[in-house]
Design a protein around this motif. Structure first.
Motif, PDB file in Angstrom:
ATOM      1  N   GLU A 266      10.123  28.585  46.831  1.00  0.00           N
ATOM      2  CA  GLU A 266      11.481  28.937  47.270  1.00  0.00           C
ATOM      3  C   GLU A 266      12.529  28.442  46.281  1.00  0.00           C
ATOM      4  OE1 GLU A 266      14.545  28.216  51.029  1.00  0.00           O
ATOM      5  OE2 GLU A 266      12.442  27.601  51.196  1.00  0.00           O
ATOM      6  N   SER A 267      12.359  27.222  45.749  1.00  0.00           N
ATOM      7  CA  SER A 267      13.355  26.686  44.819  1.00  0.00           C
ATOM      8  C   SER A 267      13.356  27.461  43.509  1.00  0.00           C
ATOM      9  CB  SER A 267      13.093  25.197  44.560  1.00  0.00           C
ATOM     10  OG  SER A 267      11.778  24.989  44.063  1.00  0.00           O
ATOM     11  N   GLN A 268      12.192  27.885  43.025  1.00  0.00           N
ATOM     12  CA  GLN A 268      12.148  28.696  41.813  1.00  0.00           C
ATOM     13  C   GLN A 268      12.813  30.057  42.033  1.00  0.00           C
ATOM     14  OE1 GLN A 268       7.877  28.455  41.046  1.00  0.00           O
ATOM     15  NE2 GLN A 268       8.294  27.433  39.097  1.00  0.00           N
ATOM     16  N   ARG A 269      12.599  30.639  43.194  1.00  0.00           N
ATOM     17  CA  ARG A 269      13.241  31.922  43.485  1.00  0.00           C
ATOM     18  C   ARG A 269      14.755  31.787  43.476  1.00  0.00           C
ATOM     19  NH1 ARG A 269       9.119  32.465  47.633  1.00  0.00           N
ATOM     20  NH2 ARG A 269      10.699  32.102  49.232  1.00  0.00           N
ATOM     21  N   ARG A 270      15.247  30.749  44.077  1.00  0.00           N
ATOM     22  CA  ARG A 270      16.696  30.539  44.134  1.00  0.00           C
ATOM     23  C   ARG A 270      17.265  30.327  42.733  1.00  0.00           C
ATOM     24  NH1 ARG A 270      17.644  25.734  48.039  1.00  0.00           N
ATOM     25  NH2 ARG A 270      19.813  26.149  47.488  1.00  0.00           N
ATOM     26  N   LEU A 271      16.553  29.575  41.902  1.00  0.00           N
ATOM     27  CA  LEU A 271      17.010  29.321  40.547  1.00  0.00           C
ATOM     28  C   LEU A 271      17.047  30.617  39.739  1.00  0.00           C
ATOM     29  CD1 LEU A 271      17.822  27.431  38.251  1.00  0.00           C
ATOM     30  CD2 LEU A 271      15.399  26.968  37.857  1.00  0.00           C
ATOM     31  N   LEU A 272      16.031  31.443  39.885  1.00  0.00           N
ATOM     32  CA  LEU A 272      15.994  32.701  39.147  1.00  0.00           C
ATOM     33  C   LEU A 272      17.140  33.610  39.574  1.00  0.00           C
ATOM     34  CD1 LEU A 272      13.012  34.735  38.000  1.00  0.00           C
ATOM     35  CD2 LEU A 272      14.781  35.918  39.279  1.00  0.00           C
ATOM     36  N   LEU A 273      17.416  33.666  40.872  1.00  0.00           N
ATOM     37  CA  LEU A 273      18.522  34.501  41.357  1.00  0.00           C
ATOM     38  C   LEU A 273      19.846  34.061  40.739  1.00  0.00           C
ATOM     39  CD1 LEU A 273      17.593  34.870  45.131  1.00  0.00           C
ATOM     40  CD2 LEU A 273      17.407  36.617  43.350  1.00  0.00           C
ATOM     41  N   ARG A 274      20.021  32.753  40.574  1.00  0.00           N
ATOM     42  CA  ARG A 274      21.258  32.251  39.973  1.00  0.00           C
ATOM     43  C   ARG A 274      21.329  32.600  38.497  1.00  0.00           C
ATOM     44  NH1 ARG A 274      22.601  26.356  40.297  1.00  0.00           N
ATOM     45  NH2 ARG A 274      24.520  27.206  39.438  1.00  0.00           N
TER      46      ARG A 274
END
Length: 457
Positions: A266-274
């Motif tokens: 989940e944290s990697q997904r959020r970082l990529l979206l940013r």
């Protein structure tokens, strides 16, 4: 013969529906016939021909009519239509629409840099009416479950083994503006419904993405006698930034990457979206160029010009009622920049997910992640009901499926995956090369530290 046998087998799974009956049972009912569900309806119609019904409250297809400016263009290729990327031989392609309407050569000769949204809306309306599985002018009021889904509409109660929800998102109103919504402060999605009287008034546009840019371009393009006295354009980004439409970034909009994104933490997904937000939320270069040229004309060539002020790198920290208008407090970081008093405030602040009201009877049975319904790899919602009775969700899983989810890029692919699941078969889309960027380059990013997460740009 083998193809005909396959179609009969699939049709048997879907069953038949007496459309005019008050009580019917279908394999699939689609709620909403926007682009996402319309793609699925077209694929079901061509592959199976029956057993499904897609309901939409609109009699004719309208695509964001409240912000459908004449000059608006698609930010994606016209190949990313309802069906081409999974079945280029389909009768529902954009190219076939042009052909059937006698304008294919003219379209080629026009050499558009991008397809006008008005023309793409005409294409979608053509498919909407061409498909016998789509029924317009019928609103879904509630969905219950008693072993089968019971879909109550204006005219009937329809039974279905599966439901596919594709109604889009709702306007996002930041907290500081809530409570002030009305005819002089509203979301950009209803601008052309409200038709505010902006002549000689002070207008503030909040939001530095494509919608905010198109609103500004619309306002400065009004006839001189109808223009505002002043326009302030506020964006929390440090500049008015173009969309990243470069080849390697566009690999984020391929089917293989959607699955890779779903497998990340989940944290990697959020970082990529940013990090890649401008891949989906930047401004088209043609729009930026048109705005700059309009500013040039206003500054140097036109008398009685509109006073236009650009305020990037700012947020509206407070909104206070000020008589007939509102007083906005602009801040950069911790410092107050200025106060802006506006007669009309237009919020180009994007869209957000919300569980539709018609799902309320079963909402507590549907699993959620943050503000999204939790989905599996086939886009069905995880819930406590039978595994062979499912609610599928379209265009509502940005956090789980990546930047392409609300975009047209994977429209046809996502619908095909849902159809594969409905038919109980392995995904059958023609396999693609996995892309040129290493599979491990993004998945092996270090887990972000807490201060890197933030709340997005």
């Amino acid at each position: 013969m083998a193809m005909a046998d396959t179609r009969r087998e699939h049709a048997a799974k879907f069953g038949k529906q007496p459309i005019g009956a008050k009580q019917v049972e279908l394999s699939c009912i689609g709620v909403g016939a926007g682009p996402s569900n319309l793609s699925l309806a077209c694929q079901i119609h061509e592959e199976i021909g029956q057993g499904a019904l897609f309901l939409d409250r609109q009699v004719d297809f309208r695509w964001h009519p409240g912000i459908a400016f004449d000059s608006s263009e698609l930010q994606v290729s016209h190949f990313k239509d309802l069906v081409t990327l999974v079945n280029p031989r389909s009768a529902y392609t954009f190219i076939n629409y042009l052909y059937e309407n006698g304008r294919l050569y003219h379209f080629l000769n026009a050499q558009f840099e991008a397809v006008l949204r008005a023309e793409f809306e005409q294409y979608l309306n053509w498919a909407f009416h061409k498909n016998p599985l789509v029924r317009g002018g019928e609103t879904v009021h509630e969905i219950r479950f008693d072993g089968e889904f019971r879909v109550r509409t204006d005219n009937a109660v329809l039974g279905a083994r599966n439901v596919v929800v594709g109604i889009g998102k709702q306007a996002q109103i930041p907290p500081q503006f809530q409570g002030w919504i009305g005819r002089n402060l509203f979301h950009s999605s209803v601008l052309l419904h409200i038709h505010p009287e902006v002549r000689k008034k002070h207008v503030c546009v909040v939001g530095g993405g494509q919608s905010g840019a198109e609103v500004l371009l619309h306002l400065v393009g009004l006839p001189k006698q109808q223009r505002p006295r002043s326009i302030t354009w506020v964006s929390q980004r440090e500049n008015y930034l173009p969309i990243d439409n470069s080849p390697f970034t566009n690999e984020l909009f391929m089917p293989c990457f959607s699955d890779r994104f779903a497998a990340m933490s989940e944290s990697q997904r959020r970082l990529l979206l940013r990090r890649f937000v401008l891949a989906s939320d930047g401004i088209s270069e043609s729009t930026l160029r048109a705005i700059y040229q309009a500013l040039y004309r206003h500054a140097f060539l036109e008398p009685n010009r509109c006073d236009i002020t650009l305020r990037p790198g700012c947020i509206v920290s407070h909104c206070i009622n000020a008589g007939a208008g509102h007083r906005l407090i602009l801040q950069r970081g911790m410092d107050q920049v200025e106060e802006v008093t506006a007669d009309i405030v237009i919020l180009a602040t994007g869209y957000e997910n919300a569980v539709p009201g018609f799902l309320e009877p079963i909402a507590d049975r549907l699993e959620q992640i943050d503000n999204e319904l939790a989905i599996g790899e086939d886009f069905s919602v995880r819930w406590d009901g039978p595994r062979d009775r499912r609610v599928f969700i379209q265009n509502a899983s940005l956090g789980q499926r990546g930047l392409a989810d609300p975009n047209l890029s994977l429209l046809a692919w996502r619908a095909r995956r849902i159809l594969d699941s409905l038919l109980g078969r392995a995904p059958c889309a023609k396999p693609e090369h996995p892309g040129f960027i290493s599979r491990t380059s993004i998945e092996n990013w270090p887990e972000p530290v807490a201060e890197e997460m933030g709340s997005g740009i």
